[in-house]
Design a protein around this motif. Structure first.
Motif, PDB file in Angstrom:
ATOM      1  N   ALA A   1      17.607 -14.043   7.972  1.00 31.24           N
ATOM      2  CA  ALA A   1      17.945 -13.041   6.961  1.00 31.24           C
ATOM      3  C   ALA A   1      18.632 -11.835   7.598  1.00 31.24           C
ATOM      4  N   PHE A   2      18.146 -11.453   8.754  1.00 35.95           N
ATOM      5  CA  PHE A   2      18.704 -10.290   9.439  1.00 35.95           C
ATOM      6  C   PHE A   2      20.152 -10.553   9.864  1.00 35.95           C
TER       7      PHE A   2
ATOM      8  N   VAL B   1      26.256  -9.583   8.780  1.00 38.33           N
ATOM      9  CA  VAL B   1      27.599 -10.031   8.420  1.00 38.33           C
ATOM     10  C   VAL B   1      27.964  -9.581   7.016  1.00 38.33           C
ATOM     11  N   ASP B   2      27.043  -9.776   6.063  1.00 38.73           N
ATOM     12  CA  ASP B   2      27.341  -9.494   4.659  1.00 38.73           C
ATOM     13  C   ASP B   2      27.556  -8.007   4.394  1.00 38.73           C
TER      14      ASP B   2
ATOM     15  N   THR C   1      29.236  -9.472  13.630  1.00 39.69           N
ATOM     16  CA  THR C   1      28.406 -10.570  14.108  1.00 39.69           C
ATOM     17  C   THR C   1      27.276 -10.010  14.968  1.00 39.69           C
ATOM     18  N   LEU C   2      26.358 -10.869  15.287  1.00 36.42           N
ATOM     19  CA  LEU C   2      25.227 -10.463  16.119  1.00 36.42           C
ATOM     20  C   LEU C   2      25.709  -9.946  17.473  1.00 36.42           C
ATOM     21  N   GLU C   3      26.726 -10.568  18.011  1.00 36.48           N
ATOM     22  CA  GLU C   3      27.231 -10.186  19.321  1.00 36.48           C
ATOM     23  C   GLU C   3      27.929  -8.820  19.274  1.00 36.48           C
TER      24      GLU C   3
ATOM     25  N   ILE D   1      20.565  -2.021   9.233  1.00 34.21           N
ATOM     26  CA  ILE D   1      20.268  -3.245   8.492  1.00 34.21           C
ATOM     27  C   ILE D   1      18.763  -3.437   8.341  1.00 34.21           C
ATOM     28  N   LEU D   2      18.015  -3.172   9.393  1.00 31.30           N
ATOM     29  CA  LEU D   2      16.568  -3.387   9.356  1.00 31.30           C
ATOM     30  C   LEU D   2      15.907  -2.457   8.341  1.00 31.30           C
ATOM     31  N   SER D   3      16.285  -1.180   8.374  1.00 29.29           N
ATOM     32  CA  SER D   3      15.701  -0.247   7.406  1.00 29.29           C
ATOM     33  C   SER D   3      16.112  -0.608   5.979  1.00 29.29           C
ATOM     34  N   GLY D   4      17.362  -1.067   5.821  1.00 26.45           N
ATOM     35  CA  GLY D   4      17.810  -1.500   4.500  1.00 26.45           C
ATOM     36  C   GLY D   4      17.028  -2.693   3.983  1.00 26.45           C
ATOM     37  N   MET D   5      16.696  -3.634   4.872  1.00 26.01           N
ATOM     38  CA  MET D   5      15.905  -4.795   4.482  1.00 26.01           C
ATOM     39  C   MET D   5      14.526  -4.375   3.988  1.00 26.01           C
ATOM     40  N   ILE D   6      13.946  -3.381   4.666  1.00 26.56           N
ATOM     41  CA  ILE D   6      12.628  -2.895   4.235  1.00 26.56           C
ATOM     42  C   ILE D   6      12.721  -2.284   2.845  1.00 26.56           C
TER      43      ILE D   6
END
Length: 812
Positions: free
Chosen positions: A11-12, A17-18, A23-25, A35-40
């Motif tokens: 999901a992360f 990307v979205d 990308t992760l790299e 992104i992490l705070s947005g996911m929370i």
């Protein structure tokens, strides 16, 4: 929240990307944090909305905690912890190539507070949510924090703390919830159908826009709200709001004055403009907050006479006291209540927490300033005072001086503490000793008038933030020893007592402490380039810099140790690293000079090869919540050495205790209650007690000069403040500190307590050599610290003051 680590990683990566198109790299630590705070936020959104719906549908009583400060620190790690996915996310990020510690560093400490008052408010919000109470915070969204502290040439330099520079991922702007706050103007009175109507005209309007921050409790808890108000201009400058020549420039002046209301915490009030801005801030908070409370209550479709059954407002110290006349104004002017009914409702709704007996902190406002800035509020305060004087005169008919002492308005000043005590139904101190001082001395007149209103609620800290999160190694050991029930039931830390004699457990606790010390030593090396021995005893004093907290006593002892080592280089002492962290108010000259002295002493000692293997002194700049999370788990000794009777409670003492540090302290604040539990064998108590201090203040009999002349150690240390050579680079370099002690008779009894303090540290030195016994004492401190969890404090507030019950959502 996430089923497992692989689900999280997938999901992360997808959201990177979205939402950011990287990308992760390619992603930076800042991208990862965003992104992490947005996911929370996405995960909790439904629960947040559901919580508010539940409170409305079940018509639950809600408490609103009004405070000028909410020192919430960073929220990423704490939110993940409370959601139960911290370790999963840490492991997942590590496997994706991003250490969690580096990601967390992308978040700024929220610049919403200064010290213990604000951190207490933050801990209370955590406990309210975790215990499933309907409780919210009401504060100001400061654009700048107190200040960012830099140390240049040993001196504190203040820089703007623009904590919002990168935005705040946790807040949600709510323009639909905005309210209007009015300043200045004139009050017009007219009679309508036999009733007086009050209308303020020609006022200056300010738009108060709320920014909501979700408060996530531990486990499956409701998600409460910290509502922070931002001041914005009401008028469109292109419509020439003043309708006359020069209106554009008048609008610019207005706009600047509006922005200043929520621009920064605690403006300098040593001049008229600063005082006026502070008063503006306080009324802005109170008016916006109370209007919002009444609007939320209105959705319950109940008559306002039911307000005390559904709403409690707790004012954190005197700063939000204008809640009382503002609620009266809204009930009388906007809702048609008569005075007596409005007063009865207000009195039942409002509770007041007193945090200090220091005269400079018991706020008073010039009557004329209040009258001009807040004309209708002034009329209400004037009427409160008039009626109160009648009440007092009837109660004490032959004591006009007592009436004057207790009046809300006297000598052209409005006494906010008096208004808070008379206007609220509950007045609480924040430690047993502090409450007794309020009842028997500082607020004696009011206690005799309203004995039923006074109560004690000893401060607390959220053990999840300060042990489970800040010290995961120690928390894991606690889990191994007694299980995990303590996380929700902190007083069960008492079960650790059975482990205190266990040599294996002692060794494991010692290893955790050693790792925490190594981590802090690395931080010091990275930040200051100073090598610190992790095997030395870490002796730590971190708190606001104020004369009564007596960082000066600590420095004098360090100088004394240095003098001894210079005279006898072979002296046998346990190697010590003394660590300080503190901010001084920008206008507090003496406090800033003490910072300079600490750094001057540090430079001399750290640069002296003859002693720096056994003695180091470190001043860590820009003390904050996130820095405290690094410092406190590493402490061996906790310095809690305020002049007895001056520290209302303290919460730093509790955090250190919970992390296995032993306290060197006076019988002040919550130290007294710690001593009652631990006994004299497990902490190091010294110095005058509160009664002795008060006796000196009232009866005299103390001479700083006598102490100087009778104790050669004191004589030597004091002379070093003004004599070039050992410490000073020039004559009289610290003459101001020297004079504050000797010429002003040592207001906080630094010299009087010096000998006892030296003896206490000799006991520390001896005790630290016996490692098994020291570890036993440390474990006993941890075991007894559960009493000081804010969960315990909030339960007492909820049952005894607010009359709240936990809320169950959908049967959960």
């Amino acid at each position: 929240m996430f089923k497992d680590k692989e689900t999280f990683k997938h999901a992360f990566t997808k959201q990177l990307v979205d939402k950011l198109g990287v990308t992760l790299e390619e992603a930076t630590e800042s991208d990862v944090y965003k992104i992490l705070s947005g996911m929370i936020r996405e995960q909790i959104g439904r629960d947040w909305a559901e919580t508010n719906t539940t409170y409305k549908e079940q018509k639950e009583k809600q408490v609103y905690y009004f405070s000028m400060e909410f020192l919430i620190g960073r929220l990423l790690g704490n939110n993940l912890l409370n959601l139960g996915v911290l370790n999963l996310v840490k492991e997942g990020l590590a496997e994706l190539g991003y250490p969690f510690e580096e990601v967390e560093e992308q978040e700024s400490d929220a610049g919403l507070g200064n010290g213990g008052l604000g951190r207490l408010a933050a801990c209370f919000l955590d406990s309210l949510a975790s215990l499933q109470y309907a409780g919210h915070g009401t504060g100001i969204r400061y654009k700048y924090g107190l200040f960012e502290q830099k140390i240049l040439d040993g001196n504190q330099v203040e820089l703007p703390d623009y904590w919002l520079q990168k935005g705040n991922e946790w807040e949600v702007r709510r323009p639909d919830k905005q309210v209007e706050v009015r300043f200045w103007g004139n009050v017009v009175t007219r009679e309508v159908q036999g009733r007086l109507i009050f209308e303020t005209v020609q006022y200056e309007a300010v738009r108060a826009v709320p920014y909501d921050v979700p408060i996530i409790g531990f486990g499956h808890s409701p998600i409460n709200t910290l509502r922070l108000w931002s001041a914005e201009s009401m008028m469109d400058p292109f419509r020439q709001p003043y309708g006359q020549e020069g209106s554009y420039y008048r609008y610019l002046d207005y706009s600047r004055s509006v922005e200043s209301i929520s621009e920064f915490l605690y403006p300098d009030d040593s001049h008229y403009e600063g005082k006026l801005l502070r008063l503006k801030q306080q009324y802005f908070l109170c008016s916006a907050g109370v209007q919002s409370v009444l609007r939320t209550f209105g959705k319950l479709n109940l008559p306002l006479t039911e307000l005390p059954k559904k709403v409690a407002i707790q004012i954190n110290d005197t700063h939000p006291t204008l809640v009382i006349p503002e609620l009266m104004r809204l009930l009388i002017d906007d809702n048609g209540f008569g005075w007596d009914e409005a007063w009865d409702i207000t009195n039942q709704v409002v509770g007041y927490t007193n945090h200090t007996i220091l005269s400079e902190a018991l706020e008073k406002w010039p009557q004329q300033m209040v009258k001009e800035l807040l004309p209708r509020i002034y009329m209400i305060i004037e009427e409160i005072d008039r009626r109160f004087r009648i009440q007092l005169s009837e109660r004490y008919p032959d004591q006009p001086e007592r009436v004057s002492r207790m009046a809300v308005a006297e000598n052209n000043q409005i006494r906010m503490a008096h208004l808070a005590i008379h206007g609220g139904h509950s007045i609480n101190g924040v430690a047993a000793l502090h409450t007794e001082i309020l009842k028997k001395r500082e607020m004696k007149d009011f206690y005799e008038l309203y004995p039923e209103r006074f109560n004690n609620k000893t401060n607390g800290i959220t053990h999840r933030r300060w042990l489970l999160y800040a010290n995961p190694g120690l928390a894991a050991l606690v889990n191994d020893c007694i299980g995990t029930r303590w996380i929700k039931h902190p007083q069960e830390l008492n079960s650790l007592i059975k482990c205190c004699e266990d040599s294996r457990f002692q060794d494991e606790v010692a290893k955790v402490k050693s790792r925490n010390k190594e981590r802090l030593a690395q931080y010091i090396l990275d930040k200051q380039g100073i090598v610190v021995n992790p095997d030395s005893l870490f002796d730590i004093q971190v708190k606001r810099l104020h004369a009564y907290k007596r960082q000066l006593l600590n420095v004098f002892h360090i100088l004394h140790l240095y003098n001894q080592l210079k005279e006898n280089p072979q002296m046998d002492i346990v190697p010590r690293t003394f660590v300080f962290g503190a901010k001084a108010a920008p206008s507090y000259y003496l406090a800033k000079r003490i910072i300079k002295l600490i750094n001057t002493v540090a430079a001399r000692i750290n640069g002296d090869k003859a002693v720096n293997e056994v003695l180091k002194v470190i001043f860590l700049e820009n003390y904050s919540v996130s820095l405290a999370e690094k410092i406190i788990p590493a402490a061996d000794v906790s310095e809690q050495i305020s002049t007895a009777s001056k520290e209302a409670s303290g919460t730093g003492n509790m955090k250190f205790m919970m992390n296995g540090a032993l306290t060197v302290g006076t019988m002040d604040g919550a130290n007294v209650e710690m001593h009652e539990m631990l006994g004299g064998d497990n902490m190091f108590i010294f110095g005058l007690n509160a009664e002795q201090v008060q006796n000196f203040y009232q009866c005299g009999g103390y001479s700083a000069w006598d102490m100087y002349n009778s104790d050669s150690r004191i004589h030597e240390v004091m002379d070093q403040l003004i004599t070039p050579g050992l410490i000073c680079s020039q004559a009289n370099e610290f003459q101001d500190i020297y004079q504050s002690i000797l010429d002003h008779n040592d207001e906080y009894f630094v010299l009087k307590d010096f000998s006892g303090y030296v003896e206490a540290h000799l006991k520390v030195d001896l005790a630290y050599r016996n490692k098994p016994d020291w570890q036993k004492k440390a474990i006993l401190n941890i075991a007894h610290s559960g009493k000081f969890s804010s969960d315990c404090t909030i339960r007492e507030y909820a049952s005894e003051i607010w009359r709240l019950n936990p809320v169950r959502r959908n049967g959960k």
